[in-house]
Write a protein that holds these residues in place. Structure first.
Motif, short mmCIF file in Angstrom:
data_model
loop_
_atom_site.label_atom_id
_atom_site.label_comp_id
_atom_site.label_asym_id
_atom_site.label_seq_id
_atom_site.Cartn_x
_atom_site.Cartn_y
_atom_site.Cartn_z
N PRO A 1 -5.47 44.95 -10.71
CA PRO A 1 -5.48 46.28 -10.06
C PRO A 1 -5.04 46.27 -8.60
O PRO A 1 -4.83 47.35 -8.04
N LEU A 2 -4.89 45.09 -7.97
CA LEU A 2 -4.46 45.04 -6.57
C LEU A 2 -2.95 45.25 -6.53
O LEU A 2 -2.16 44.31 -6.68
N SER A 3 -2.53 46.48 -6.31
CA SER A 3 -1.11 46.84 -6.44
C SER A 3 -0.24 46.31 -5.32
O SER A 3 0.98 46.27 -5.47
N GLN A 4 -0.83 45.89 -4.21
CA GLN A 4 -0.04 45.42 -3.07
C GLN A 4 -0.24 43.93 -2.79
O GLN A 4 0.09 43.45 -1.71
N LEU A 5 -0.78 43.19 -3.74
CA LEU A 5 -1.02 41.76 -3.54
C LEU A 5 0.31 41.02 -3.44
O LEU A 5 1.18 41.17 -4.30
N GLN A 6 0.45 40.22 -2.37
CA GLN A 6 1.71 39.54 -2.11
C GLN A 6 1.61 38.03 -2.19
O GLN A 6 2.62 37.36 -2.47
N ALA A 7 0.43 37.44 -1.92
CA ALA A 7 0.32 35.98 -1.84
C ALA A 7 -1.06 35.53 -2.27
O ALA A 7 -2.06 36.22 -2.05
N ILE A 8 -1.09 34.34 -2.89
CA ILE A 8 -2.34 33.67 -3.25
C ILE A 8 -2.26 32.25 -2.70
O ILE A 8 -1.29 31.52 -2.97
N ASN A 9 -3.27 31.85 -1.92
CA ASN A 9 -3.31 30.54 -1.29
C ASN A 9 -4.57 29.81 -1.76
O ASN A 9 -5.69 30.27 -1.50
N THR B 1 4.57 42.67 -6.75
CA THR B 1 4.74 42.28 -5.35
C THR B 1 4.25 40.87 -5.08
O THR B 1 4.52 40.33 -3.99
N LEU B 2 3.56 40.23 -6.01
CA LEU B 2 3.06 38.87 -5.82
C LEU B 2 4.23 37.90 -5.96
O LEU B 2 4.72 37.66 -7.06
#
Length: 560
Positions: free
Chosen positions: A163-171, A195-196
């Motif tokens: 549901p996080l529509s603007q998620l760009q990065a996972i670290n 956007t991820l």
């Protein structure tokens, strides 16, 4: 009491512990448990909900969703979602602050309690740090560091991250990943927003070194960091194959960080093999590895014209023949949508053999037949629609010879410049039929771009060998702190000299020109050696940062 204990069960008023009086009979403890087992036991609400976490509908607020899903899954102690701490601004002392020094000293002396010490170590507790968008407060990046991410936690993420529509990065830094949990994490990525594009897995060594699965052909990751994962030559071999092989290529990955690993000469050679036919990667870091001269020479070789192997030459010839056949068969069909099946069967270009690609008389005949087909279309009532689709506003007689040019060039490269105008001018059409034709033409463009292969680049023939121009797409290469000597420097010097000459002969607006930044510092050679000095001299005018500095100085001087 002694009398009662000496005659157990004689007095109904004093039952033994573990017994129960019921209807004048005494039951033992085991019988009581057996009778009460089928009785419905009312569990706590949270425990009942933990059996069905799938029923929870996520709200898009990560803090709320993660906490609720953890509770439903049976977790009593789980990491909290907190904003990522930002670095403190520089301290500027003032007169008002000097007046408060006495009060601060008193507070500091009074705060040396156990609770205050525990609160100072909150930073080391497991948390999920999030970077929020300044205005809308959307979650842009997620940082997890220093605590083990298990399979169940990844299952919770698979529900609360999409549901996080603007998620760009996972670290993920030192989270104890295994090859199994990595596969689960990779399966989670397509569920997230489009956007991820950035993933960082640092400090997570894996026994099978299956990091290459993050670089699959269908992966949408553009920035990947794999630092400090103990990747050796075997892992580099898997990564090199993921970059490109003879029949597949990663076309989305733009930057790859392999610093602080155990990659040696063999591993550098595998990475170089992956760069031979990869035309997407712009940024590559191999800093702090174990690369020596042999690996450095292989990396430098792919940056200048290199010789194709026998299997690559065979594949190149096959692709050229296949491309030419498809271009010749597509040229008339793209301007004849809507004709009857019988008309298509009469098409003389369908079924043309590969030998026809090298015969010029056949080409003149096919051009005549195309002109004949275009005259027939002018007589038909649907000519207007089909002309707009095939030629972007041009008549078929104007557009068809242009599409025959690549086929007439025969053995040379196959390009598709004529497809782009139809995509750009198409939206001007107003009715639904023209829009449907536009969609079909866009599908043709997509298919054509998918078939582009670096083996179809213009090649140079020397002494019976075929040479490709080399990888000019890679812009940034970091080989800091390896074990390269002056022997490896000579290879990079030859590549940089070739790319400098190539960029001078090519207009700056036409395609890539090669490396813009190359780091070879802190290796096993003297900084004053001639080869290193020449490389720096050649790279200085190509470095965009060094170009920007004089401009900034000029603007400052003009403003003053």
């Amino acid at each position: 009491m002694s009398g009662e204990s000496s005659t157990p069960g004689a007095s109904p008023r004093a039952p033994r512990p573990g017994t129960l009086k019921s209807s004048g009979t005494v039951t033992k403890k085991g019988d009581r448990g057996a009778k009460e087992k089928p009785a419905p036991v009312v569990p706590p609400v949270g425990e009942e909900e933990s059996k069905n976490p799938e029923e929870y509908q996520c709200t898009g607020v990560l803090e709320t969703d993660f906490a609720e899903l953890c509770t439903r899954s049976g977790y009593t102690d789980f990491p909290k979602v907190v904003p990522r701490p930002r670095p403190h601004p520089t301290f500027v002392p003032s007169a008002s602050m000097s007046e408060k020094t006495a009060q601060d000293d008193q507070r500091l002396s009074a705060s040396c309690s156990l609770n205050s010490l525990e609160s100072k170590y909150v930073f080391f507790r497991p948390t999920i740090q999030v970077e929020l968008e300044p205005e809308e407060k959307w979650v842009k990046e997620i940082y997890i560091r220093g605590w083990r991410v298990e399979e169940r936690i990844l299952g919770i993420f698979s529900k609360c991250l999409p549901p996080l529509s603007q998620l760009q990065a996972i670290n993920l830094w030192k989270v104890g990943l295994t090859d199994k949990t990595l596969s689960t994490f990779i399966a989670l990525l397509p569920l997230c927003a489009s956007t991820l594009r950035r993933v960082s897995l640092e400090g997570n060594p894996l026994p099978e070194q299956s990091y290459h699965k993050l670089m699959a052909v269908d992966s949408m990751i553009t920035h990947l960091s794999l630092r400090n994962n103990n990747i050796d030559d075997h892992g580099a071999q898997l990564l090199g194959r993921a970059l490109s092989t003879l029949h597949s290529c990663n076309r989305t990955l733009v930057s790859l960080n392999l610093g602080f690993n155990h990659i040696g000469d063999a591993g550098a050679g595998y990475i170089a093999d992956g760069l031979r036919l990869n035309r997407a990667l712009l940024w590559l870091s191999l800093a702090h590895n174990r690369i020596q001269d042999q690996g450095a020479l292989k990396l430098a070789e792919v940056l200048r014209p290199f010789e194709l192997t026998h299997t690559e030459v065979v594949e190149r010839r096959r692709l050229l023949l296949e491309k030419g056949t498809q271009e010749r068969s597509r040229s008339p069909s793209s301007s004849r949508h809507g004709e009857s099946k019988a008309d298509r069967e009469r098409n003389p270009l369908i079924g043309v053999s590969s030998a026809a690609l090298t015969e010029k008389p056949d080409k003149t005949q096919t051009s005549k037949t195309l002109k004949g087909l275009s005259k027939k279309k002018e007589k038909s009532g649907e000519s207007v629609r089909k002309e707009e689709k095939s030629g972007s506003g041009q008549s078929p007689t104007q557009g068809t010879p242009k599409k025959e040019d690549p086929a007439k060039s025969g053995k040379g490269k196959v390009t598709i410049p004529e497809q782009k105008p139809s995509k750009g001018k198409g939206p001007k059409t107003g009715n639904k039929e023209k829009r449907s034709l536009l969609l079909e033409s866009e599908q043709v463009v997509a298919e054509a771009t998918e078939m582009v292969n670096p083996l179809l680049e213009p090649a140079e023939h020397r002494d019976g060998k075929v040479f490709l121009p080399g990888n000019k797409v890679l812009l940034h290469l970091n080989l800091l702190r390896n074990r390269i000597t002056e022997v490896g420097l000579e290879g990079f010097l030859a590549s940089v000299q070739h790319q400098a000459q190539f960029s001078k002969s090519k207009s700056p607006s036409k395609g890539p020109v090669g490396l813009l930044w190359l780091s070879l510092a802190k290796n096993c050679f003297s900084p004053q050696c001639p080869a290193y000095a020449m490389i720096q001299e050649l790279m200085l005018p190509r470095d965009p940062i060094s170009k920007a500095k004089p401009r900034e100085e000029e603007t400052v001087a003009s403003s003053t």
